[in-house]
Design a protein around this motif. Sequence first.
Motif, mmCIF file in Angstrom:
data_model
loop_
_atom_site.group_PDB
_atom_site.id
_atom_site.type_symbol
_atom_site.label_atom_id
_atom_site.label_comp_id
_atom_site.label_asym_id
_atom_site.label_seq_id
_atom_site.Cartn_x
_atom_site.Cartn_y
_atom_site.Cartn_z
ATOM 1 N N HIS A 179 -0.413 -13.731 -11.946
ATOM 2 C CA HIS A 179 -1.596 -13.636 -11.086
ATOM 3 C C HIS A 179 -2.775 -14.267 -11.825
ATOM 4 N N PRO A 180 -3.628 -15.021 -11.120
ATOM 5 C CA PRO A 180 -4.730 -15.696 -11.813
ATOM 6 C C PRO A 180 -5.584 -14.773 -12.672
ATOM 7 N N SER A 181 -5.845 -13.566 -12.203
ATOM 8 C CA SER A 181 -6.694 -12.657 -12.988
ATOM 9 C C SER A 181 -6.001 -12.217 -14.278
ATOM 10 N N ILE A 182 -4.685 -12.082 -14.246
ATOM 11 C CA ILE A 182 -3.963 -11.686 -15.465
ATOM 12 C C ILE A 182 -3.889 -12.858 -16.437
ATOM 13 N N VAL A 183 -3.731 -14.067 -15.911
ATOM 14 C CA VAL A 183 -3.695 -15.246 -16.788
ATOM 15 C C VAL A 183 -4.978 -15.333 -17.604
ATOM 16 N N LYS A 184 -6.091 -14.957 -17.006
ATOM 17 C CA LYS A 184 -7.370 -15.029 -17.724
ATOM 18 C C LYS A 184 -7.461 -13.999 -18.844
ATOM 19 N N GLU A 185 -6.521 -13.072 -18.887
ATOM 20 C CA GLU A 185 -6.467 -12.113 -19.993
ATOM 21 C C GLU A 185 -5.371 -12.469 -20.985
ATOM 22 N N THR A 186 -4.203 -12.883 -20.472
ATOM 23 C CA THR A 186 -3.072 -13.139 -21.379
ATOM 24 C C THR A 186 -3.228 -14.447 -22.141
ATOM 25 N N ASP B 95 0.813 -1.227 0.000
ATOM 26 C CA ASP B 95 0.000 0.000 0.000
ATOM 27 C C ASP B 95 0.841 1.270 0.000
ATOM 28 N N LEU B 96 2.003 1.222 -0.604
ATOM 29 C CA LEU B 96 2.842 2.419 -0.638
ATOM 30 C C LEU B 96 2.644 3.190 -1.935
ATOM 31 N N LEU B 97 2.695 2.494 -3.062
ATOM 32 C CA LEU B 97 2.589 3.169 -4.356
ATOM 33 C C LEU B 97 1.131 3.498 -4.664
ATOM 34 N N SER B 98 0.915 4.694 -5.195
ATOM 35 C CA SER B 98 -0.432 5.107 -5.609
ATOM 36 C C SER B 98 -0.722 4.585 -7.010
ATOM 37 N N SER B 99 -1.966 4.711 -7.444
ATOM 38 C CA SER B 99 -2.332 4.253 -8.789
ATOM 39 C C SER B 99 -1.568 5.032 -9.855
ATOM 40 N N GLY B 100 -1.327 6.332 -9.593
ATOM 41 C CA GLY B 100 -0.550 7.121 -10.548
ATOM 42 C C GLY B 100 0.897 6.646 -10.623
ATOM 43 N N ASP B 101 1.474 6.315 -9.472
ATOM 44 C CA ASP B 101 2.846 5.782 -9.464
ATOM 45 C C ASP B 101 2.916 4.479 -10.244
ATOM 46 N N LEU B 102 1.915 3.637 -10.041
ATOM 47 C CA LEU B 102 1.923 2.342 -10.717
ATOM 48 C C LEU B 102 1.777 2.504 -12.225
ATOM 49 N N GLU C 36 11.376 -9.453 -15.750
ATOM 50 C CA GLU C 36 11.346 -10.091 -14.426
ATOM 51 C C GLU C 36 10.624 -9.205 -13.409
ATOM 52 N N ALA C 37 10.935 -7.896 -13.447
ATOM 53 C CA ALA C 37 10.267 -6.972 -12.528
ATOM 54 C C ALA C 37 8.770 -6.908 -12.807
ATOM 55 N N SER C 38 8.403 -6.948 -14.081
ATOM 56 C CA SER C 38 6.979 -6.923 -14.433
ATOM 57 C C SER C 38 6.258 -8.116 -13.835
ATOM 58 N N GLY C 39 6.893 -9.294 -13.917
ATOM 59 C CA GLY C 39 6.272 -10.481 -13.341
ATOM 60 C C GLY C 39 6.106 -10.371 -11.837
ATOM 61 N N THR C 40 7.130 -9.847 -11.162
ATOM 62 C CA THR C 40 7.065 -9.716 -9.702
ATOM 63 C C THR C 40 5.977 -8.734 -9.285
ATOM 64 N N LEU C 41 5.948 -7.576 -9.951
ATOM 65 C CA LEU C 41 4.982 -6.544 -9.571
ATOM 66 C C LEU C 41 3.566 -6.886 -10.021
ATOM 67 N N ALA C 42 3.457 -7.616 -11.123
ATOM 68 C CA ALA C 42 2.120 -7.983 -11.596
ATOM 69 C C ALA C 42 1.415 -8.884 -10.582
ATOM 70 N N ALA C 43 2.177 -9.724 -9.882
ATOM 71 C CA ALA C 43 1.568 -10.572 -8.862
ATOM 72 C C ALA C 43 1.042 -9.745 -7.692
ATOM 73 N N LEU C 44 1.640 -8.557 -7.454
ATOM 74 C CA LEU C 44 1.225 -7.687 -6.355
ATOM 75 C C LEU C 44 0.156 -6.690 -6.772
ATOM 76 N N TYR C 45 0.218 -6.247 -8.029
ATOM 77 C CA TYR C 45 -0.703 -5.206 -8.522
ATOM 78 C C TYR C 45 -1.352 -5.671 -9.828
ATOM 79 N N PRO C 46 -2.145 -6.726 -9.777
ATOM 80 C CA PRO C 46 -2.720 -7.250 -11.027
ATOM 81 C C PRO C 46 -3.611 -6.250 -11.762
#
Length: 1032
Positions: free
Chosen positions: A564-571, A475-482, A507-517
């Motif tokens: 993240h499961p929700s992203i898999v349903k799109e990709t 809960d540190l980064l805002s939606s604009g930061d993301l 690699e960073a995209s994969g890590t952050l996508a699991a946190l901020y799908p």
Amino acid sequence: MAAAAALEAVAPLGALWGLVQDFVMGQQEGPADQVAADVKSGSYTVLQVVEALGSSLENPEPRTRARGIQLLSQVLLQCHCLLLEKEVVHLILFYENRLKDHHLVIPSVLQGLRALSLCVALPPGLAVSVLKAIFQEVHVQSLPQVDRHTVYSIITNFMRTREEELKGLGADFTFGFIQVMDGEKDPRNLLVAFRIVYDLISRDYSLGPFVEELFEVTSCYFPIDFTPPPNDPHGIQREDLILSLRAVLASTPRFAEFLLPLLIEKVDSEILSAKLDSLQTLNACCAVYGQKELKDFLPSLWASIRREVFQTASERVEAEGLAALNSLTACLSRSVLRADAEDLLDSFLSTILQDCRHHLCEPDMKLVWPSAKLLQAAAGASARACDHITSNVLPLLLEQFHKHSQSNQRRTILEMILGFLKLQQKWSYEDKDERPLSGFKDQLCSLIFMALSDPNTQLQLVGIRTLTVLGAQPDLLSSGDLELAVGHLYRLSFLEEDSQSWAAALEASGTLAALYPVAFSSHLVPKLAEDLCTEESDLARGDGPTRCSRHPRCLQALSAVSTHPSIVKETLPLLLQHLCQMNRGITSPGTSEVIAICHSLQQVAEKCQRDPESCWYFHQTAVPCLLALAVQASMPDLAEKEHSVLKKVLLEDEVLATMVSVIATATTHLSPDLATQSVAHVVPLFLDGNISFLPENSFSGRFQPFQDGSSGQRRLVALLMAFVCSLPRNVEIPQLNRLMRELLELSCCQSCPFSSTAAAKCFAGLLNKHPAGQQLDEFLQLAVDKVEAGLSSGPCRSQAFTLLLWVTKALVLRYHPLSSCLTDRLMGLLSDPELGPAAADGFSLLMSDCTDVLTRAGHAEVRIMFRQRFFTDNVPALVRGFHAAPQDVKPNYLKGLSHVLNRLPKPVLLPELPTLLSLLLEALSCPDSVVQLSTLSCLQPLLLEAPQVMSLHVDTLVTKFLNLSASPSMAVRIAALQCMHALTHLPTPVLLPYKPQVIRALAKPLDDKKRLVRKEAVSARGEWFLLGSPGS
């Protein structure tokens, strides 16, 4: 009657008296064990033994008395559990009195007391009496090592069983033990003595006024300086003594005032081992110390640690210094403060900041990293310390980042910031506003985005890592930061200049996508989908791949963010849709494009394995779609009408192999229930042509891969193999009997080698998992009959051989009894003019791990050490066959043997090396480059692990390696040069006569046309140049 009874009683006592005399006067050792055995059996009592010893125990000659007491003590050591309380009392009084006897008697007396210390029937008070007698009457350190060890054993036994009685002695017990231990030098005894001291402290024995004396009697050994003698039978290592003494020194805060000055002195010494031991001991002490113990020594401890980190040339000392600082800070952090007490943590951290802050402003100077490490070590000790240091250091580093404009300086500063951010992950904060990073979030984001926009690759890489760590803060980064972060990662994912930034961004995209799908679904996935559509439209217009590198990058980005499961349903639908667009002729794909999509699908499947729900979603979505595309591509009439490029591409070997990987990966982690649902659809598809579960299943023809199907349809059996051979073992396969028979028939079909091999592998994979029983025996008999019929004659010999090979491997892996018969049949084929070379290569398959079937990941039955068993059972036969074979067949045996040995664990091979080495050397003369390469790969580690054996053949090795360094095969040349390099590990005197010859010969490969060969030649020749030189 009375006289007879008296005679019967006298006879055994006479025998006892004879045994006693043999031991005491005859100096024989055996009678002691005999007497003890008779006492245990009830023939004599201990009292009778004492009576028989009467004259010996009272003899004026000390040696005779010593032998008598020795016999009694040895009997007691074996029979102490039989003693009654009354007997124990009399014996202890006797032994205590004998402690005043001649010094020759004392060792035997101590052995008797050790036996009595083990008695369960020991009355209260006697343990104290014994120890007092020892403390008063025995000068322990004047005794031999064995007898001193006996005293320590007596004390240990009493401490274990009579703790409360010994504590009643108060500090007298501690003082007595100090006298016993003082001056001990033998490492065997020291280990026991250190353990006694540790128990004294940890079990709250009274130390009284003897704390300093107890410390002195143990600390005099610090730091331990002990080198075990060669071939030491006791196996005591320096590390054992170090750890035992450290446990004592760090066991109580009462040692602090004496120990800390000693540790500071040793840290400041010039001896590396003393520095390490002292810092490690300080680390251990901090676990039991509090602020009170450390207060007076903090400035000196900090000065010593700082100096070691700033000036040391040893990474180990630096690491231990940082660990000690971390422990010191943690100790100060957990101490409970009174309201009026000084906060030592605050003042300690302020001192550290004062000494280190100014170095952080000099990113080019050598003390910047030692200062950062010290600060991070302190900050990592507790949340309080982390808050204190971070709130002081972060503003300074943020300011320095903007003050310095050079990329390398900014990278150094950002790496330091990254270190402090990582420490924040250790601590949780209930209130979001309490986190020290909250006040710096905007500045940190700005700084990271500046780094990501910088053209310097190394700065970008640090920026990506920092973004990943910052994003991990909840809960540190805002939606604009993301949104900005996703934009930067998207841009970096398509950088063509440098693959490092691209890979790091994925690699960073994969890590952050699991946190901020949600952020990645909203801002990244749509861009990637648009890029795929743009690519398709460009190719459809015939413009050519103007952005050819974006297509594979886009596919890889889609798979990377599918965490993240929700992203898999799109990709996943995007990737499958992209493949279907190619199928509809919208684009004209090549093999590489289809393989790239399948690789991305496989990566998504691997990520889905972590989540059962995602795994099932991927399986039920991707597997039917891939099967539908493959089935449609296999329809011959449709292919003739539309000439779809994809329909030809999908049936190519490489594409089918990648589809096999996707389906296998999507199946291995299914639960048995879900796998049962799926197998009920897939097997009927191949056996009955039931296409009802496939999407878009309006095909123009029937799918019958086993019944007169076209070559294209038969090729799809590879996909069936991928599915059924990846199922859990307890999943029942419908129509198994029919399926196995169909696979067996197809495995010997000569029209399509790819199909027949896939069928053989599928048959073998199912055999391997099938439970033992009548049905398995029937399948095996069918297979053997099929193999023998095919090998006998006719056009299907090659296919029958392939079936034999895969069935043999399936059985070898599970230790099936039939595997030995099939292996013998395989060996017999080594002499076959047509199949001999293939049979030799088959041994490589038997010993190696497969990637598509018969894998542990695919739930195959793979027994441990199957290679070792195969070696033991078959290599002797291979060697015999080699010696008996005609000259033209010998290379086949050498190749098979080389394959087996090359894949055998080296510890198994080393004992057999002397008998097999001559064959390996002969294999180097074989003209087959495969044999040469396999043998060289086997020999190279042996040169390192068995130099003494290999040195006996150095002349042959040098000659053959040099000859092979000029081989037409680049791989053989490289392996030969690597072996020439490994030769330098043999004993130098053996090699020196060959040095001039080797250096001259290795000059030629220095001009090799291949760079990798030249590189190995330089490395090998350099080692030979240094051979025999000082320091080499």
